[in-house]
Design an enzyme around this catalytic site. Sequence first.
Site, PDB file in Angstrom:
ATOM      1  NE  ARG A  13      15.021  -4.550  -9.110  1.00 37.19           N
ATOM      2  CZ  ARG A  13      15.511  -4.008 -10.231  1.00 37.19           C
ATOM      3  NH1 ARG A  13      14.926  -2.980 -10.793  1.00 37.19           N
ATOM      4  NH2 ARG A  13      16.598  -4.508 -10.796  1.00 37.19           N
ATOM      5  CE1 TYR A  47       2.282   1.045  13.741  1.00 36.47           C
ATOM      6  CE2 TYR A  47       3.399   1.605  11.697  1.00 36.47           C
ATOM      7  CZ  TYR A  47       3.282   0.810  12.821  1.00 36.47           C
ATOM      8  OH  TYR A  47       4.167  -0.211  13.015  1.00 36.47           O
ATOM      9  CG  ASP A  84      -2.655   4.193   6.914  1.00 36.66           C
ATOM     10  OD1 ASP A  84      -3.414   3.231   6.713  1.00 36.66           O
ATOM     11  OD2 ASP A  84      -1.575   4.100   7.520  1.00 36.66           O
ATOM     12  CE  LYS A 120      -0.923  -3.646  10.513  1.00 40.23           C
ATOM     13  NZ  LYS A 120       0.112  -4.273  11.266  1.00 40.23           N
TER      14      LYS A 120
HETATM   15  C1  LIG Z   1      -2.511   2.281  10.276  1.00 34.99           C
HETATM   16  C2  LIG Z   1      -1.211   1.614   9.914  1.00 34.99           C
HETATM   17  N1  LIG Z   1      -0.523   2.069   8.853  1.00 34.99           N
HETATM   18  C3  LIG Z   1       0.670   1.503   8.500  1.00 34.99           C
HETATM   19  C4  LIG Z   1       1.199   0.453   9.212  1.00 34.99           C
HETATM   20  C5  LIG Z   1       2.515  -0.143   8.788  1.00 34.99           C
HETATM   21  O1  LIG Z   1       2.305  -1.347   8.111  1.00 34.99           O
HETATM   22  P1  LIG Z   1       3.332  -2.566   8.088  1.00 34.99           P
HETATM   23  O2  LIG Z   1       3.450  -3.092   9.480  1.00 34.99           O
HETATM   24  O3  LIG Z   1       2.695  -3.535   7.123  1.00 34.99           O
HETATM   25  O4  LIG Z   1       4.624  -2.047   7.587  1.00 34.99           O
HETATM   26  C6  LIG Z   1       0.509  -0.046  10.313  1.00 34.99           C
HETATM   27  C7  LIG Z   1       1.064  -1.162  11.100  1.00 34.99           C
HETATM   28  O5  LIG Z   1       0.599  -1.481  12.172  1.00 34.99           O
HETATM   29  C8  LIG Z   1      -0.722   0.549  10.676  1.00 34.99           C
HETATM   30  O6  LIG Z   1      -1.432   0.124  11.734  1.00 34.99           O
END
Ligand SMILES: Cc1ncc(COP(=O)(O)O)c(C=O)c1O
Length: 389
Positions: free
Chosen positions: A51, A108, A180, A205
């Site tokens: 962990r 998001y 992000d 992604k």
């Molecule tokens: C821009 C963005 N940030 C964060 C996330 C969240 O990521 P996760 O699905 O890996 O939890 C996503 C998911 O689609 C995203 O498109």
Amino acid sequence: MTSSQCGFATRAIHEGQEPDALTGAVNVPIYLSSTYQLQGIDKHRGWEYSRVNNPTRDAVEVCVASLERGNLKGEVSGHAFGSGMAAIAALVTMLDVGDHVICGHNVYGGTTRLFSEVIVHHGIEFSWVDTSNPDNVRRAIKPKTKLVHIETPTNPVMTLTDIRAVADLCHEHGIPMSVDNTFMSPYFQRPLELGADVVMHSTTKFLNGHSDGLGGILVTNNPKLAESFRFVQKCTGGILSPFESWLILRGVKTLAVRMRQHDANGRAVAAYLVKHPKVSKVLYPGLESHPQYELAKRQMSSFGSMIAFEVGSRANADKLLQSVKIITNGESLGGVESLISHSATTTHVSLSHEERESIGITEGLVRISVGIEDIDDIIGDLDQALGKI
Ligand SMILES: Cc1ncc(COP(=O)(O)O)c(C=O)c1O
């Protein structure tokens, strides 16, 4: 020369990934061990309990941190979590009751949901701001503002925020800024070089790139934040598993070549869509018609493969999504395969109709993550599917 002094593609393949000391294996093994033999009281080889740290996760943290660091000097550290959302949740554990956060108003949908339906109940106040105008951020700053979180470009309407301008503003007020960077990957955009304090990715992604594992990472050059992210990994345990760490290492090795192909295909699809009579609007920062084209050229080294476009109605969007044959109707992005989705009913379903409309997510808006298949096949597929609406 050590790998840390090499170019992006070399670092993606070698940083944190020396051949295995025991066997010489060129891939970092998947260390499936929860615990490690200690060498005495308080004596160990660097690992005690998974962990806290794990050699496979360490490798991905070192590698992605190196890619995000770019040409910055000094320590940059990565902290990997079980998903992008787990990484964002870990980010906000640095806040205290009464603190205030400025968040981009069309990030998001899952981020909006986490902040407005979970974190808000822990005594944190949020302001939802159109960060594409830094003056809006300036106006929203309060004495208790302790974080500015943005996404650029935003999901799905592809609005940009000037990272340098907002970072300068944040630093004037001593506020950390997080970005992000999921849509661009460090190959096309490196927010730390532009003054941000934290970069966050859904590694699910482009970093993984093969749509076969979830993950998230926080990267920072601020030693205090690094310490707090390390502590959160240990305390809350929402860390990335060794297997999924390995999947990201495998994916990141080809990030440079994949991103170049994503970008070439993205530009070609955007150029095709702008000319199509059934498409009334195309949102892609690589088009001169994009209102922030100049900013895009300044802060990104190219434009990637995320495109949103308007087909006029929910019925048209539905028909299009049902008609594609090579492109898959699916919610994620950043994989080698092209994925198309209807934002209003997928990524942004947790927002009300009015909230969606106010940020430009109409019922006829479709998002495509252009993959790296042959471009003629992608455009051919879009062409036959658009022909059906
Ligand atoms: C821009 C963005 N940030 C964060 C996330 C969240 O990521 P996760 O699905 O890996 O939890 C996503 C998911 O689609 C995203 O498109």
